[in-house]
Design a protein around this motif. Structure first.
Motif, PDB file in Angstrom:
ATOM      1  N   ILE A   1       0.831  -1.107   0.115  1.00 41.81           N
ATOM      2  CA  ILE A   1      -0.318  -0.153  -0.036  1.00 41.81           C
ATOM      3  C   ILE A   1       0.707   1.264  -0.002  1.00 41.81           C
ATOM      4  N   LEU A   2       0.639   2.309  -0.787  1.00 44.67           N
ATOM      5  CA  LEU A   2       1.094   3.482  -0.384  1.00 44.67           C
ATOM      6  C   LEU A   2       0.114   4.497  -0.866  1.00 44.67           C
ATOM      7  N   SER A   3       0.135   5.468   0.521  1.00 40.90           N
ATOM      8  CA  SER A   3      -0.794   6.479   0.222  1.00 40.90           C
ATOM      9  C   SER A   3       0.167   7.963   0.852  1.00 40.90           C
ATOM     10  N   GLY A   4      -0.584   9.005   0.866  1.00 36.82           N
ATOM     11  CA  GLY A   4       0.039  10.059   1.618  1.00 36.82           C
ATOM     12  C   GLY A   4      -0.734  11.384   1.762  1.00 36.82           C
ATOM     13  N   MET A   5      -0.295  12.237   2.373  1.00 38.66           N
ATOM     14  CA  MET A   5      -0.972  13.546   2.548  1.00 38.66           C
ATOM     15  C   MET A   5      -0.202  14.615   2.327  1.00 38.66           C
TER      16      MET A   5
ATOM     17  N   ILE B   1       4.465  11.637   3.473  1.00 37.29           N
ATOM     18  CA  ILE B   1       4.312  13.300   3.575  1.00 37.29           C
ATOM     19  C   ILE B   1       4.667  13.897   2.390  1.00 37.29           C
ATOM     20  N   ALA B   2       3.711  14.627   1.703  1.00 34.49           N
ATOM     21  CA  ALA B   2       4.005  15.051   0.338  1.00 34.49           C
ATOM     22  C   ALA B   2       4.513  16.516   0.480  1.00 34.49           C
ATOM     23  N   ASP B   3       5.448  16.657   0.785  1.00 31.36           N
ATOM     24  CA  ASP B   3       6.030  18.036   1.123  1.00 31.36           C
ATOM     25  C   ASP B   3       6.448  18.828  -0.251  1.00 31.36           C
TER      26      ASP B   3
ATOM     27  N   GLY C   1       1.270  19.091 -13.205  1.00 31.44           N
ATOM     28  CA  GLY C   1       1.933  17.777 -13.128  1.00 31.44           C
ATOM     29  C   GLY C   1       1.711  17.302 -11.770  1.00 31.44           C
ATOM     30  N   TYR C   2       0.895  17.894 -10.988  1.00 31.02           N
ATOM     31  CA  TYR C   2       0.464  17.136  -9.680  1.00 31.02           C
ATOM     32  C   TYR C   2       0.208  15.680  -9.864  1.00 31.02           C
ATOM     33  N   PRO C   3      -0.454  15.063 -10.758  1.00 31.45           N
ATOM     34  CA  PRO C   3      -0.597  13.728 -10.660  1.00 31.45           C
ATOM     35  C   PRO C   3       0.421  13.033 -11.249  1.00 31.45           C
TER      36      PRO C   3
ATOM     37  N   LEU D   1       3.628  13.701 -10.352  1.00 27.57           N
ATOM     38  CA  LEU D   1       4.593  13.444  -9.293  1.00 27.57           C
ATOM     39  C   LEU D   1       3.730  12.247  -8.327  1.00 27.57           C
ATOM     40  N   GLN D   2       2.498  12.481  -8.233  1.00 25.89           N
ATOM     41  CA  GLN D   2       1.837  11.477  -7.552  1.00 25.89           C
ATOM     42  C   GLN D   2       2.013  10.043  -8.155  1.00 25.89           C
ATOM     43  N   ALA D   3       2.050   9.892  -9.350  1.00 31.79           N
ATOM     44  CA  ALA D   3       2.292   8.686 -10.057  1.00 31.79           C
ATOM     45  C   ALA D   3       3.774   8.166  -9.776  1.00 31.79           C
ATOM     46  N   ALA D   4       4.629   9.183  -9.622  1.00 31.42           N
ATOM     47  CA  ALA D   4       6.044   8.854  -9.149  1.00 31.42           C
ATOM     48  C   ALA D   4       5.981   8.249  -7.801  1.00 31.42           C
ATOM     49  N   ASP D   5       5.216   9.200  -6.705  1.00 24.69           N
ATOM     50  CA  ASP D   5       5.280   8.440  -5.618  1.00 24.69           C
ATOM     51  C   ASP D   5       4.682   6.991  -5.281  1.00 24.69           C
ATOM     52  N   ILE D   6       3.820   6.768  -5.961  1.00 24.28           N
ATOM     53  CA  ILE D   6       3.127   5.554  -5.917  1.00 24.28           C
ATOM     54  C   ILE D   6       4.083   4.432  -6.373  1.00 24.28           C
ATOM     55  N   LEU D   7       4.601   4.378  -7.678  1.00 23.62           N
ATOM     56  CA  LEU D   7       5.108   3.714  -8.628  1.00 23.62           C
ATOM     57  C   LEU D   7       6.746   3.290  -8.095  1.00 23.62           C
TER      58      LEU D   7
ATOM     59  N   PRO E   1      -5.072   3.757  -0.697  1.00 25.87           N
ATOM     60  CA  PRO E   1      -6.246   4.203  -0.053  1.00 25.87           C
ATOM     61  C   PRO E   1      -6.380   5.618  -0.324  1.00 25.87           C
ATOM     62  N   VAL E   2      -7.428   6.245  -0.808  1.00 29.69           N
ATOM     63  CA  VAL E   2      -7.753   7.732  -0.834  1.00 29.69           C
ATOM     64  C   VAL E   2      -8.987   8.123  -0.902  1.00 29.69           C
ATOM     65  N   GLY E   3      -9.489   9.386  -0.683  1.00 26.88           N
ATOM     66  CA  GLY E   3     -10.833   9.796  -0.993  1.00 26.88           C
ATOM     67  C   GLY E   3     -11.080   9.892  -2.465  1.00 26.88           C
TER      68      GLY E   3
ATOM     69  N   ASP F   1     -11.947  12.466  -4.192  1.00 23.83           N
ATOM     70  CA  ASP F   1     -11.320  13.618  -5.266  1.00 23.83           C
ATOM     71  C   ASP F   1      -9.934  12.697  -5.796  1.00 23.83           C
ATOM     72  N   GLN F   2      -9.427  11.925  -5.336  1.00 23.66           N
ATOM     73  CA  GLN F   2      -7.889  11.554  -5.858  1.00 23.66           C
ATOM     74  C   GLN F   2      -8.111  10.336  -6.652  1.00 23.66           C
ATOM     75  N   ILE F   3      -9.230   9.841  -6.888  1.00 24.74           N
ATOM     76  CA  ILE F   3      -9.472   8.896  -8.085  1.00 24.74           C
ATOM     77  C   ILE F   3      -8.897   9.177  -9.580  1.00 24.74           C
ATOM     78  N   PRO F   4      -9.409  10.445  -9.887  1.00 25.67           N
ATOM     79  CA  PRO F   4      -8.591  10.957 -11.164  1.00 25.67           C
ATOM     80  C   PRO F   4      -7.193  10.796 -11.266  1.00 25.67           C
ATOM     81  N   HIS F   5      -6.582  11.060 -10.099  1.00 28.87           N
ATOM     82  CA  HIS F   5      -4.977  11.088 -10.116  1.00 28.87           C
ATOM     83  C   HIS F   5      -4.578   9.618 -10.121  1.00 28.87           C
ATOM     84  N   ILE F   6      -5.225   8.700  -9.642  1.00 24.92           N
ATOM     85  CA  ILE F   6      -4.720   7.452  -9.603  1.00 24.92           C
ATOM     86  C   ILE F   6      -4.977   6.691 -10.887  1.00 24.92           C
TER      87      ILE F   6
HETATM   88  N1  TRP Z   1      -2.702  13.893  -3.690  1.00 25.65           N
HETATM   89  C1  TRP Z   1      -2.851  13.487  -2.139  1.00 25.65           C
HETATM   90  C2  TRP Z   1      -3.886  14.395  -1.348  1.00 25.65           C
HETATM   91  O1  TRP Z   1      -3.961  15.453  -1.575  1.00 25.65           O
HETATM   92  C3  TRP Z   1      -1.606  13.476  -1.484  1.00 25.65           C
HETATM   93  C4  TRP Z   1      -0.644  12.282  -2.159  1.00 25.65           C
HETATM   94  C5  TRP Z   1       0.501  12.708  -2.528  1.00 25.65           C
HETATM   95  C6  TRP Z   1      -0.954  10.948  -2.365  1.00 25.65           C
HETATM   96  N2  TRP Z   1       0.992  11.898  -2.966  1.00 25.65           N
HETATM   97  C7  TRP Z   1       0.338  10.734  -2.929  1.00 25.65           C
HETATM   98  C8  TRP Z   1      -1.872  10.134  -1.820  1.00 25.65           C
HETATM   99  C9  TRP Z   1       0.293   9.164  -3.416  1.00 25.65           C
HETATM  100  C10 TRP Z   1      -1.767   8.923  -2.388  1.00 25.65           C
HETATM  101  C11 TRP Z   1      -0.756   8.441  -3.241  1.00 25.65           C
HETATM  102  O2  TRP Z   1      -4.680  13.810  -0.709  1.00 25.65           O
END
Ligand code: TRP
Length: 326
Positions: free
Chosen positions: A6-10, A41-43, A128-130, A132-138, A146-148, A150-155
């Protein structure tokens, strides 16, 4: 059997509110038993909407303290800052070659943010937000995210990027699946559908019982229920939705008594704030422990970063090999 990853972030915007707990943290905590969990931690992501980084470190630490105090177990999960693992930036760059700008411009989550924050010129990094998010996950080959809602389009964008990379260079990445949080969002104290720090309508996890009481007291309720005795409509009352979450055993009774008018808003709110305080009393105890032992928090973070970095290096070795960038 191998546990799935699992990968998630805030994004670290400071202390978390009870909506973060209900919408995300509670779920993360239940998943830590049966999955291999990476929580980031998505700083870097914060920069897309706020370039003032004065508080970014403190906000990250405060958010981490909230995670740990909610019950994330550092023996079971890895926690780390995006900015401390340079491979996020590299993979972000590579992935940016796998998606068109028009695809990113269609992203509904971006459009919503542009509208809500009154942004009139979208910066390149925000578009490019999503990516970077793809890089976070992959980077960690996350399989489940696991996300809310609003994040489905990003996944979905992460999945597209993974697919395109794999078909160009051979399989390196899984196609990550979103996992929706069960409980819907908590409404804000002002009646807004969403509790949010920037809307100033939230109860912080770290609020004291007195602070909770004062905030709940000022919350809006059914505007047609003006005084005790008036029949109310719990279905449109945000306080009732808090009862449903934090005071499950009394919800039926409260529903009836609000409708009939026997229960007035003042008493109902009093009950509600007590229940919320009770619900988070363990949390507050743990929080004051971590506040007083920040060295321990730091060690947890540094350990997470060390371990995450190893995984990131391994993935990037694979990427370099596949791409002939060795
Ligand atoms: N975009 C997510 C949010 O605003 C935070 C986030 C950054 C994230 N990188 C992620 C969530 C990777 C899941 C996977 O809530």
């Amino acid at each position: 059997m191998n546990k799935k990853r699992i990968l998630s972030g805030m994004r670290p915007t400071g202390k978390l509110h009870i909506g973060h707990y209900v919408g995300a943290l509670e779920n993360w905590i239940s998943l830590q038993e049966n999955y291999e969990c990476f929580f980031l931690i998505a700083d870097y992501h914060v920069l897309t909407t706020d370039l003032n980084t004065k508080d970014i470190y403190d906000n990250s630490i405060q958010m981490l303290i909230d995670w740990l105090s909610s019950g994330l177990d550092p023996k079971k999960v890895l926690v780390f800052r995006q900015s401390q693992i340079k491979q996020h930036a590299e993979l972000f760059l590579i992935f940016s070659m796998f998606i068109t700008s028009s695809r990113l411009e269609r992203n509904p989550t971006l459009k919503e943010q542009v509208r809500d924050l009154n942004i009139d010129n979208v910066i390149y990094g925000h578009l490019g937000y999503p990516v970077l998010q793809a890089a976070d996950i992959l980077l960690y080959k996350g399989e489940i995210v696991p996300v809310g809602e609003d994040q489905i389009p990003h996944i979905e964008i992460s999945r597209e990027i993974a697919r395109r990379f794999n078909s160009q260079y051979g399989i390196v990445f899984p196609e990550p699946e979103p996992m929706l949080t069960k409980f819907a969002r908590l409404p804000g104290l002002d009646g807004n559908a969403k509790m949010s720090k920037s809307l100033n309508n939230s109860i912080l996890l770290s609020d004291t019982p007195d602070e909770i009481k004062a905030k709940v007291k000022k919350a809006v309720t059914d505007p047609n229920k003006i005084r005790k005795g008036d029949p109310g409509n719990p279905d449109i009352c945000l306080i009732y939705s808090y009862h449903k979450k934090f005071n499950e055993s009394e919800t039926d009774e409260i529903y009836q008594n609000c409708k009939s008018g026997v229960l007035g808003c003042v008493d109902c709110k009093m009950k509600c704030s007590l229940k919320i305080s009770e619900y988070f009393s363990d949390f507050r105890e743990k929080r004051s422990f971590y506040e007083n032992n920040q060295q321990e928090v730091l060690e947890i973070l540094l350990h997470g970063e060390q371990e995450a970095r190893k995984v990131a290096e391994k993935t990037m070795d694979e990427v370099h090999k596949k791409m002939n960038l060795g």
